[in-house]
Design an enzyme around this catalytic site. Structure first.
Site, PDB file in Angstrom:
ATOM      1  N   ARG A  14       0.854  -1.203   0.000  1.00  0.00           N
ATOM      2  CA  ARG A  14       0.000   0.000   0.000  1.00  0.00           C
ATOM      3  C   ARG A  14       0.884   1.245   0.000  1.00  0.00           C
ATOM      4  NH1 ARG A  14      -0.324  -2.023   5.484  1.00  0.00           N
ATOM      5  NH2 ARG A  14       0.779  -0.533   6.806  1.00  0.00           N
ATOM      6  N   TYR A 154      12.030   6.734  15.358  1.00  0.00           N
ATOM      7  CA  TYR A 154      11.828   6.796  13.897  1.00  0.00           C
ATOM      8  C   TYR A 154      12.827   7.773  13.253  1.00  0.00           C
ATOM      9  CZ  TYR A 154       9.078   7.538   9.567  1.00  0.00           C
ATOM     10  OH  TYR A 154       8.649   7.638   8.267  1.00  0.00           O
ATOM     11  N   ALA A 156      15.718   8.705  14.390  1.00  0.00           N
ATOM     12  CA  ALA A 156      17.074   8.141  14.468  1.00  0.00           C
ATOM     13  C   ALA A 156      17.283   7.115  13.352  1.00  0.00           C
ATOM     14  CB  ALA A 156      17.301   7.498  15.833  1.00  0.00           C
ATOM     15  N   LYS A 158      15.684   6.970  10.489  1.00  0.00           N
ATOM     16  CA  LYS A 158      15.673   7.622   9.180  1.00  0.00           C
ATOM     17  C   LYS A 158      16.966   8.421   8.944  1.00  0.00           C
ATOM     18  CE  LYS A 158      11.698   6.180   7.596  1.00  0.00           C
ATOM     19  NZ  LYS A 158      11.696   5.135   6.560  1.00  0.00           N
ATOM     20  N   ILE A 187       3.093  12.796   3.337  1.00  0.00           N
ATOM     21  CA  ILE A 187       2.414  12.163   2.199  1.00  0.00           C
ATOM     22  C   ILE A 187       1.150  11.453   2.699  1.00  0.00           C
ATOM     23  CG2 ILE A 187       2.730  10.554   0.252  1.00  0.00           C
ATOM     24  CD1 ILE A 187       4.805  12.908   0.308  1.00  0.00           C
TER      25      ILE A 187
HETATM   26  P1  NDP Z   1       2.321   2.540   5.084  1.00  0.00           P
HETATM   27  O1  NDP Z   1       2.175   2.278   6.531  1.00  0.00           O
HETATM   28  O2  NDP Z   1       1.138   2.991   4.299  1.00  0.00           O
HETATM   29  O3  NDP Z   1       2.923   1.234   4.364  1.00  0.00           O
HETATM   30  C1  NDP Z   1       4.031   0.581   4.924  1.00  0.00           C
HETATM   31  C2  NDP Z   1       4.408  -0.596   4.076  1.00  0.00           C
HETATM   32  O4  NDP Z   1       5.531  -1.244   4.677  1.00  0.00           O
HETATM   33  C3  NDP Z   1       3.311  -1.632   3.986  1.00  0.00           C
HETATM   34  O5  NDP Z   1       3.330  -2.200   2.696  1.00  0.00           O
HETATM   35  C4  NDP Z   1       3.739  -2.679   5.010  1.00  0.00           C
HETATM   36  O6  NDP Z   1       3.274  -3.952   4.663  1.00  0.00           O
HETATM   37  C5  NDP Z   1       5.242  -2.621   4.882  1.00  0.00           C
HETATM   38  N1  NDP Z   1       5.964  -3.118   6.034  1.00  0.00           N
HETATM   39  C6  NDP Z   1       5.940  -2.644   7.302  1.00  0.00           C
HETATM   40  N2  NDP Z   1       6.766  -3.359   8.079  1.00  0.00           N
HETATM   41  C7  NDP Z   1       7.323  -4.306   7.280  1.00  0.00           C
HETATM   42  C8  NDP Z   1       8.273  -5.338   7.480  1.00  0.00           C
HETATM   43  N3  NDP Z   1       8.810  -5.570   8.678  1.00  0.00           N
HETATM   44  N4  NDP Z   1       8.619  -6.119   6.425  1.00  0.00           N
HETATM   45  C9  NDP Z   1       8.072  -5.916   5.198  1.00  0.00           C
HETATM   46  N5  NDP Z   1       7.180  -4.949   4.947  1.00  0.00           N
HETATM   47  C10 NDP Z   1       6.807  -4.156   5.975  1.00  0.00           C
HETATM   48  O7  NDP Z   1       3.528   3.566   4.959  1.00  0.00           O
HETATM   49  P2  NDP Z   1       3.879   4.695   3.869  1.00  0.00           P
HETATM   50  O8  NDP Z   1       3.536   4.235   2.510  1.00  0.00           O
HETATM   51  O9  NDP Z   1       3.364   5.975   4.371  1.00  0.00           O
HETATM   52  O10 NDP Z   1       5.466   4.744   4.056  1.00  0.00           O
HETATM   53  C11 NDP Z   1       6.376   4.101   3.172  1.00  0.00           C
HETATM   54  C12 NDP Z   1       7.780   4.564   3.525  1.00  0.00           C
HETATM   55  O11 NDP Z   1       7.851   5.990   3.415  1.00  0.00           O
HETATM   56  C13 NDP Z   1       8.189   4.239   4.963  1.00  0.00           C
HETATM   57  O12 NDP Z   1       9.562   3.919   4.993  1.00  0.00           O
HETATM   58  C14 NDP Z   1       7.938   5.551   5.695  1.00  0.00           C
HETATM   59  O13 NDP Z   1       8.735   5.656   6.841  1.00  0.00           O
HETATM   60  C15 NDP Z   1       8.326   6.548   4.625  1.00  0.00           C
HETATM   61  N6  NDP Z   1       7.763   7.866   4.802  1.00  0.00           N
HETATM   62  C16 NDP Z   1       6.412   8.099   4.766  1.00  0.00           C
HETATM   63  C17 NDP Z   1       5.916   9.370   4.906  1.00  0.00           C
HETATM   64  C18 NDP Z   1       4.471   9.706   4.852  1.00  0.00           C
HETATM   65  O14 NDP Z   1       4.128  10.888   5.036  1.00  0.00           O
HETATM   66  N7  NDP Z   1       3.576   8.767   4.583  1.00  0.00           N
HETATM   67  C19 NDP Z   1       6.818  10.505   5.115  1.00  0.00           C
HETATM   68  C20 NDP Z   1       8.215  10.168   5.126  1.00  0.00           C
HETATM   69  C21 NDP Z   1       8.651   8.892   4.968  1.00  0.00           C
HETATM   70  P3  NDP Z   1       2.348  -4.885   5.608  1.00  0.00           P
HETATM   71  O15 NDP Z   1       1.317  -4.033   6.236  1.00  0.00           O
HETATM   72  O16 NDP Z   1       1.845  -5.924   4.729  1.00  0.00           O
HETATM   73  O17 NDP Z   1       3.269  -5.429   6.652  1.00  0.00           O
END
Ligand code: NDP
Length: 247
Positions: A14, A154, A156, A158, A187
């Site tokens: 997602r 988080y 730290a 990043k 986002i």
């Molecule tokens: P979401 O929470 O919407 O999605 C996170 C995704 O990571 C899911 O597909 C989830 O899959 C997967 N995931 C989580 N833990 C694990 C794991 N241990 N192993 C494999 N997959 C995992 O997050 P976003 O799309 O918002 O974020 C994506 C990236 O962008 C992240 O690194 C986040 O820190 C970064 N980010 C996001 C921001 C924002 O504003 N949204 C801002 C800055 C950075 P499942 O649920 O199936 O485990």
């Protein structure tokens, strides 16, 4: 390119990861859709990739589990023959004010957001070194640069991603492998939907663009860094944040 391209996106069930998977959805490209638990959502991503003309393969594993990562990457390379692009996107938060931050939440957030990138990149580098070509793109965050109250773990993790990105970039550029980061601001995804309305409004007020960002806007930056046009760019961070922070 004469061979089929293989792109692995972690956390592609997602949000930003799904948008990144879709940005690579094109003929001659197989997108490996990683997730940990969201199987239905990951299937949705895979269907969307195929609808756009790409190929998709589901690949569930926990990015923080060393054995699972090794096994998954071996299977990908054995079955698809190569790995061209790794997008380390999987991430999670466990926020709390510092005095109440639990050690287990520190460990979990560092494990998934930072150790996961170490493990996946190490597994990806082997085939990339053989190919003498590769792209690694790590998703960090604006808070790794600015800090954020309640997110010491988080932020730290990043910030740590940047040290890893720059060091690995220096190790690998002579082998035609680039390593870069993309730092999204605020986002619209499930991760940010959890914020209360008041906190959300306060956040948007700090964004010069006057709006939140879309996953596709982050994906476009990733797609560029993965392209041949970006061959001379390594160890960099591309901020996608509507002017929230200018590094
Ligand atoms: P979401 O929470 O919407 O999605 C996170 C995704 O990571 C899911 O597909 C989830 O899959 C997967 N995931 C989580 N833990 C694990 C794991 N241990 N192993 C494999 N997959 C995992 O997050 P976003 O799309 O918002 O974020 C994506 C990236 O962008 C992240 O690194 C986040 O820190 C970064 N980010 C996001 C921001 C924002 O504003 N949204 C801002 C800055 C950075 P499942 O649920 O199936 O485990």
């Amino acid at each position: 390119m004469e061979h089929n391209k293989v792109v692995l996106v972690t956390g592609a069930s997602r949000g930003i990861g799904r948008a990144v998977a879709l940005a690579f959805a094109e003929p001659e490209t197989t997108v490996v859709v990683n997730y940990r638990s969201g199987q239905e959502a990951a299937q949705e991503t895979a269907r969307a990739v195929e609808k756009q003309g790409g190929k998709a393969v589901l690949c569930p594993f926990d990015v923080a589990d060393p054995d699972a990562v090794k096994k998954a990457f071996k299977e990908v390379v054995d079955s698809l023959g190569r790995l061209d692009v790794l997008v380390n996107n999987a991430g999670m938060t466990r926020d709390n004010v510092f005095p109440r931050l639990k050690t287990e939440d520190w460990d979990l957030v560092l494990d998934v957001n930072l150790k996961g990138i170490f493990l996946c990149s190490q597994a990806a580098v082997r085939p990339m070194l053989k190919q003498r070509h590769g792209r690694i793109i790590n998703i960090t965050s604006v808070v790794g640069f600015t800090g954020n109250p309640g997110q010491c773990n988080y932020a730290a993790a990043k910030a740590g991603i940047m040290g890893l990105t720059r060091s690995l970039a220096r190790e690998l550029i002579s082998r035609n492998i680039t390593v870069n980061a993309v730092a999204p601001g605020y986002i619209e995804t499930e991760m940010t939907h959890a914020l209360p309305e008041k906190a959300r409004e306060a956040l948007v007020a700090q964004i010069p663009a006057g709006r939140t960002g879309r996953p596709e806007e982050v994906a476009a930056a990733v797609r560029f860094l993965a392209s041949e046009q970006a061959a001379y760019i390594t160890g960099q961070v591309l901020h996608v944040n509507g002017g929230m922070y200018m590094g």
